[in-house]
Design a protein around this motif. Structure first.
Motif, mmCIF file in Angstrom:
data_model
loop_
_atom_site.group_PDB
_atom_site.id
_atom_site.type_symbol
_atom_site.label_atom_id
_atom_site.label_comp_id
_atom_site.label_asym_id
_atom_site.label_seq_id
_atom_site.Cartn_x
_atom_site.Cartn_y
_atom_site.Cartn_z
ATOM 1 N N ASP A 65 0.822 -1.213 0.000
ATOM 2 C CA ASP A 65 0.000 0.000 0.000
ATOM 3 C C ASP A 65 0.853 1.260 0.000
ATOM 4 O O ASP A 65 0.373 2.336 -0.373
ATOM 5 N N ASN A 68 2.626 1.167 -4.041
ATOM 6 C CA ASN A 68 1.846 1.040 -5.271
ATOM 7 C C ASN A 68 1.818 2.310 -6.104
ATOM 8 O O ASN A 68 1.456 2.286 -7.285
ATOM 9 N N ILE A 69 2.230 3.412 -5.513
ATOM 10 C CA ILE A 69 2.245 4.670 -6.261
ATOM 11 C C ILE A 69 3.239 4.614 -7.416
ATOM 12 O O ILE A 69 3.057 5.268 -8.449
ATOM 13 N N THR A 131 -5.881 4.152 1.537
ATOM 14 C CA THR A 131 -5.431 3.672 0.230
ATOM 15 C C THR A 131 -6.584 3.650 -0.763
ATOM 16 O O THR A 131 -6.432 4.052 -1.926
ATOM 17 N N MET A 134 -7.366 6.975 -2.108
ATOM 18 C CA MET A 134 -6.434 7.444 -3.142
ATOM 19 C C MET A 134 -6.987 7.209 -4.551
ATOM 20 O O MET A 134 -6.601 7.897 -5.500
ATOM 21 N N SER A 135 -7.895 6.242 -4.679
ATOM 22 C CA SER A 135 -8.464 5.960 -6.003
ATOM 23 C C SER A 135 -9.401 7.068 -6.480
ATOM 24 O O SER A 135 -9.755 7.109 -7.659
ATOM 25 N N ARG A 147 -1.344 10.890 1.260
ATOM 26 C CA ARG A 147 -0.080 10.174 1.414
ATOM 27 C C ARG A 147 0.562 10.471 2.773
ATOM 28 O O ARG A 147 1.156 9.587 3.399
ATOM 29 N N TRP A 212 -4.948 3.029 -12.798
ATOM 30 C CA TRP A 212 -4.263 3.349 -11.541
ATOM 31 C C TRP A 212 -5.251 3.579 -10.402
ATOM 32 O O TRP A 212 -4.932 3.308 -9.237
ATOM 33 N N ARG A 213 -6.445 4.056 -10.724
ATOM 34 C CA ARG A 213 -7.463 4.227 -9.676
ATOM 35 C C ARG A 213 -7.947 2.856 -9.183
ATOM 36 O O ARG A 213 -8.156 2.655 -7.974
ATOM 37 N N PHE A 216 -5.341 1.334 -6.584
ATOM 38 C CA PHE A 216 -5.477 1.764 -5.185
ATOM 39 C C PHE A 216 -6.710 1.148 -4.526
ATOM 40 O O PHE A 216 -6.665 0.723 -3.365
#
Length: 483
Positions: A65, A68-69, A131, A134-135, A147, A212-213, A216
């Motif tokens: 977690d 993953n960025i 996390t 973040m999506s 973050r 990418w969404r 997360f």
């Protein structure tokens, strides 16, 4: 200590006099005819090791977690959030600001709790929720705030897990378990890339969301599933009744920690462990050395980016990240075990770091695909060095339990801060060769090795002085530092 008797006659040892009243009050006296200690202890350790295996699973999710960025960067994160310049590097490093702020306070909270399993699993659910959030971030600044809080909450786990291990395992058992636990980092780097490649390759555009969404959201949801299981799987302290332990195992677990206290009766602490650690220059010295070591390992945060410099697609680049870390995990087991058997720490740190330097040199010397991929295998070996170095620190500051706890916290805080500044070692403008980045990593590694050599020489002189004093006074062999 393993050589202290659990059973025996009532007046068998005066070393227990200082704690006899407390032992009686806590009902730690075992029936002498009903318990065979070696058998019970073996059964207890087997159950504990299964719990440590679950700790590794939690640590895998912790790293996944957090990292993953880097995979999200390969699939449009920067473009969708309008990021420019060093903003991605700032997004990476801000997590460690929150991480540093919360490590010590979190362990203070954990120390006072009867159910650390509830505390750690609650923190896990919280960072999983962050996390998932973040999506849905619409802007760079929203991602920056999340973050920071992700690092703030995640900080509870690693030092908390190390502290939890120290409450169950004795000193001569703790080193290997710590090494096995830390291997979760390499496993996460390997399987995190595999999971990310599957999500990014299969869910792009589903329900109108970019890949990418989904990354997360899915990984956050997986963490919540693990967190729910952690409520029952993570151990509490030996003093807390556990349904997974038989009564004789629970009693033995308490007695083992009681023996550790007995073994330290002769050490009179004149001040707090934190003050002792702050006044010991070796704590700061070792913390700075590990700070440089982790700075040289900053490539781990950009591993998918480095893999992508070979010219493959984003999904293929993520798949190629896994084999180097799988090999690194296997090497960690071998090196950590050999280090324990031989009692050597320094050369088991230097060896993997030299292999990593060879990887840096290969990567910066050519753009050949095969050679650059080989360099990733070499660089991944540097994580082995940190495992042994952390164990070395625990061995060195083991005479006083309170000082040891404070020293480990300070050293880990100083070491982890290396990820804040080193996030800027890898600007996009230096790619795809990243020659300057590799040169900085080589320099940081060399200075770290030099500092550790000075540290080893100091410990060697302390051992020589202790041996000379024992010979003059006719004393038996006492404590020796591992070198």
């Amino acid at each position: 200590m393993s050589d202290l008797p659990l059973l025996g006659s009532v007046d068998g040892s005066s070393r227990y006099d200082a704690t006899s009243s407390r032992t009686s009050d806590d009902s730690l006296t075992l029936p002498r005819d009903d318990i065979d200690r070696p058998i019970v202890e073996k059964r207890l350790l087997r159950k504990l090791d299964l719990r440590v295996a679950f700790l590794v699973v939690v640590y895998i999710m912790n790293i996944m977690d957090r990292a993953n960025i880097a995979a999200a960067r390969l699939n449009g994160l920067e473009e969708d959030l309008g990021m420019t310049g060093n903003q991605f590097n700032t997004l990476t490093s801000v997590l460690y600001v929150g991480y540093l702020l919360m490590q010590a306070p979190s362990n203070m909270i954990l120390h006072r709790m009867k159910r650390p399993s509830l505390y750690l699993s609650s923190c896990m659910m919280t960072w999983a929720a962050i996390t998932m959030c973040m999506s849905a971030v619409p802007t760079y600044h929203a991602a920056l705030i999340l973050r920071f809080w992700l690092g703030f909450v995640e900080a509870a786990f690693f030092p908390g897990a190390i502290f939890l291990l120290s409450r169950w395992y004795k000193r001569n058992e703790l080193g290997l378990r710590t090494a096995l636990f830390y291997c979760g980092s390499s496993v996460s780097n390997a399987f995190g890339a595999l999971i990310a490649s599957g999500i990014l390759g299969g869910l792009d555009g589903k329900l109108g969301f970019t890949a990418w969404r989904w990354l997360f959201f899915v990984e956050g949801a997986l963490t919540i599933v693990v967190a729910v299981s952690a409520v029952w799987a993570l151990p509490d302290f030996p003093s807390t009744p556990s349904v997974w332990l038989l009564p004789d195992e629970q009693t033995l677990a308490k007695r083992r920690m009681e023996e550790e206290i007995v073994a330290k009766i002769e050490h009179k602490e004149k001040s707090s462990g934190l003050l002792e650690a702050l006044m010991d220059w070796r704590v700061i010295w070792l913390g700075v050395a590990l700070h440089l070591m982790l700075s040289s390992m900053s490539f781990t945060m950009f591993f998918p980016t480095l893999s992508a410099t070979m010219g493959y697609s984003a999904t293929t680049s993520l798949l190629l990240c896994a084999p180097p870390w799988i090999l690194g995990t296997a090497t960690s087991f071998v090196v950590a075990r050999h280090s324990d058997v031989t009692g050597d720490r320094f050369w088991h740190i230097v060896g993997p770091l030299l292999v990593a330097i060879a990887g840096f040199i290969l990567a910066m010397s050519t753009m050949n695909t095969a050679v650059r991929y080989l360099s990733l295998f070499f660089m991944a070996q540097s994580s082995v060095a940190y495992v042994v170095a952390l164990t070395w620190a625990m061995n060195t500051f083991s005479q006083s339990q309170s000082k040891r706890a404070a020293a480990i916290a300070l050293i880990n805080s100083l070491a982890t801060s290396g990820f804040i500044s080193s996030s800027y070692f890898w600007p996009s403008s230096w790619g795809p060769s990243y020659v300057n980045s590799y040169l900085i990593c080589i320099f940081a590694t060399v200075v770290s090795v030099a500092m550790l050599w000075v540290f080893r020489r100091h410990l060697s002189r302390c051992n020589e002085a202790a041996e000379a004093e024992e010979q003059v006074l006719g004393l038996p062999e006492g404590f020796r530092y591992l070198l």
